[in-house]
Design an enzyme around this catalytic site. Sequence first.
Site, short mmCIF file in Angstrom:
data_model
loop_
_atom_site.label_atom_id
_atom_site.label_comp_id
_atom_site.label_asym_id
_atom_site.label_seq_id
_atom_site.Cartn_x
_atom_site.Cartn_y
_atom_site.Cartn_z
N SER A 138 19.82 36.16 16.94
CA SER A 138 19.78 35.04 17.88
C SER A 138 19.98 35.56 19.28
O SER A 138 20.68 36.55 19.48
CB SER A 138 20.90 34.04 17.56
OG SER A 138 21.02 33.09 18.59
N TYR A 154 29.85 32.31 16.08
CA TYR A 154 28.44 32.58 15.80
C TYR A 154 27.94 33.74 16.66
O TYR A 154 27.30 34.68 16.16
CB TYR A 154 27.63 31.31 16.09
CG TYR A 154 26.14 31.43 15.85
CD1 TYR A 154 25.62 31.37 14.56
CD2 TYR A 154 25.25 31.56 16.91
CE1 TYR A 154 24.25 31.45 14.34
CE2 TYR A 154 23.88 31.63 16.71
CZ TYR A 154 23.38 31.58 15.42
OH TYR A 154 22.02 31.66 15.20
N1 LIG Z 1 17.29 27.10 14.62
C1 LIG Z 1 17.47 27.85 15.71
O1 LIG Z 1 17.26 27.41 16.85
C2 LIG Z 1 17.92 29.28 15.56
C3 LIG Z 1 18.03 30.05 16.73
C4 LIG Z 1 18.43 31.38 16.63
C5 LIG Z 1 18.70 31.92 15.39
N2 LIG Z 1 18.60 31.14 14.27
C6 LIG Z 1 18.89 31.79 12.97
O2 LIG Z 1 17.84 31.53 12.06
C7 LIG Z 1 18.34 31.55 10.72
C8 LIG Z 1 17.90 30.27 10.01
O3 LIG Z 1 18.43 29.18 10.74
P1 LIG Z 1 17.97 27.66 10.54
O4 LIG Z 1 17.75 27.11 11.90
O5 LIG Z 1 16.90 27.59 9.54
O6 LIG Z 1 19.35 27.07 9.97
P2 LIG Z 1 19.64 25.95 8.89
O7 LIG Z 1 18.56 24.93 8.88
O8 LIG Z 1 21.04 25.52 9.18
O9 LIG Z 1 19.59 26.77 7.49
C9 LIG Z 1 20.55 27.74 7.23
C10 LIG Z 1 20.29 28.33 5.86
O10 LIG Z 1 21.25 29.36 5.61
C11 LIG Z 1 21.88 29.08 4.36
N3 LIG Z 1 23.26 29.57 4.32
C12 LIG Z 1 24.28 29.28 5.16
N4 LIG Z 1 25.39 29.91 4.78
C13 LIG Z 1 25.08 30.63 3.66
C14 LIG Z 1 25.81 31.48 2.78
N5 LIG Z 1 27.11 31.73 2.97
N6 LIG Z 1 25.16 32.04 1.74
C15 LIG Z 1 23.85 31.78 1.52
N7 LIG Z 1 23.11 30.99 2.30
C16 LIG Z 1 23.72 30.41 3.36
C17 LIG Z 1 21.85 27.58 4.23
O11 LIG Z 1 22.06 27.21 2.89
P3 LIG Z 1 22.77 25.80 2.48
O12 LIG Z 1 21.70 24.75 2.53
O13 LIG Z 1 23.29 26.06 1.10
O14 LIG Z 1 23.85 25.53 3.48
C18 LIG Z 1 20.43 27.31 4.73
O15 LIG Z 1 19.52 27.61 3.72
C19 LIG Z 1 19.85 31.68 10.83
O16 LIG Z 1 20.23 33.03 10.65
C20 LIG Z 1 20.13 31.27 12.27
O17 LIG Z 1 21.32 31.84 12.77
C21 LIG Z 1 18.22 29.84 14.31
#
Ligand SMILES: NC(=O)c1ccc[n+]([C@@H]2O[C@H](COP(=O)([O-])OP(=O)(O)OC[C@H]3O[C@@H](n4cnc5c(N)ncnc54)[C@H](OP(=O)(O)O)[C@@H]3O)[C@@H](O)[C@H]2O)c1
Length: 232
Positions: A138, A154
Amino acid sequence: MRTVLVTGSNRGLGLEFVRQLLARGDRVIAACRQPETAAALQSLRQAGPDRLGILPLELADPDAIAAFARDLASRTGALDLLVNNAGMTVRGERFGTVTAEAMTAALRTNAVGPFLLAQALAPLLAKGSSPVVVNISSQLGSIARTDSFYTPSYATSKAALNMAGVLLAHGFAPSGVKVVMLHPGWVRTDMGGAGAPLEAPEAVAGMLQVISGLKPEDSGRFMDYQGHSMPW
Ligand SMILES: NC(=O)c1ccc[n+]([C@@H]2O[C@H](COP(=O)([O-])OP(=O)(O)OC[C@H]3O[C@@H](n4cnc5c(N)ncnc54)[C@H](OP(=O)(O)O)[C@@H]3O)[C@@H](O)[C@H]2O)c1
């Protein structure tokens, strides 16, 4: 057919990675915490059991990671791409009230887990074709871009993930496995929120394009979903 593992595959960017990887013809192993309740992911099973496998994985648990790696080795002889996508954030943190529990939870899931998973899957990755480990990082993990006290647990965990990825790039170099850190953009998911400007399909399509174009010298780099270098 390339074999790809995606973590956190039941929603958000992970689910979109699975959709696009299946659409382009890859064999996908989709890891998530609770496969039985992952309805959107289960609905993609129509691609066929040989194309999509859904396996449980809790990234905050090192024993679960080790067991997962053993299970995967019994199902496939090689892994071409690992997308370390799963991640969590801590809402509402303020200077003065940050807890050890919050920081530790973020570090375990966002940095320690991805590092241990890549390390445990090293034998399978070494047998992959042009193998790559992608750590979804990120811009909040960029020390150079930090200009306010925002999401400390984070941000610290993503900076740690960046270092873990650079170290993995060195560790994997002799076996030809590339390791990169990708910032997906600010994306409309549960984590990104409704105000985010980017949709998951665009962010994931961009990242897959960046991954396809990686050269050996890109290993260890931190880039965004359009392939632009990110400052550490
Ligand atoms: N969205 C953004 O703007 C953004 C920006 C920068 C970086 N990111 C990064 O992109 C990645 C995906 O983010 P997203 O936006 O898709 O987030 P999201 O919609 O909140 O999804 C997060 C995913 O991670 C899983 N997860 C969380 N904790 C876990 C654990 N302890 N063990 C296994 N799985 C776990 C969740 O599973 P559950 O459903 O079981 O909770 C879910 O499948 C992340 O690494 C995030 O930091 C996102």
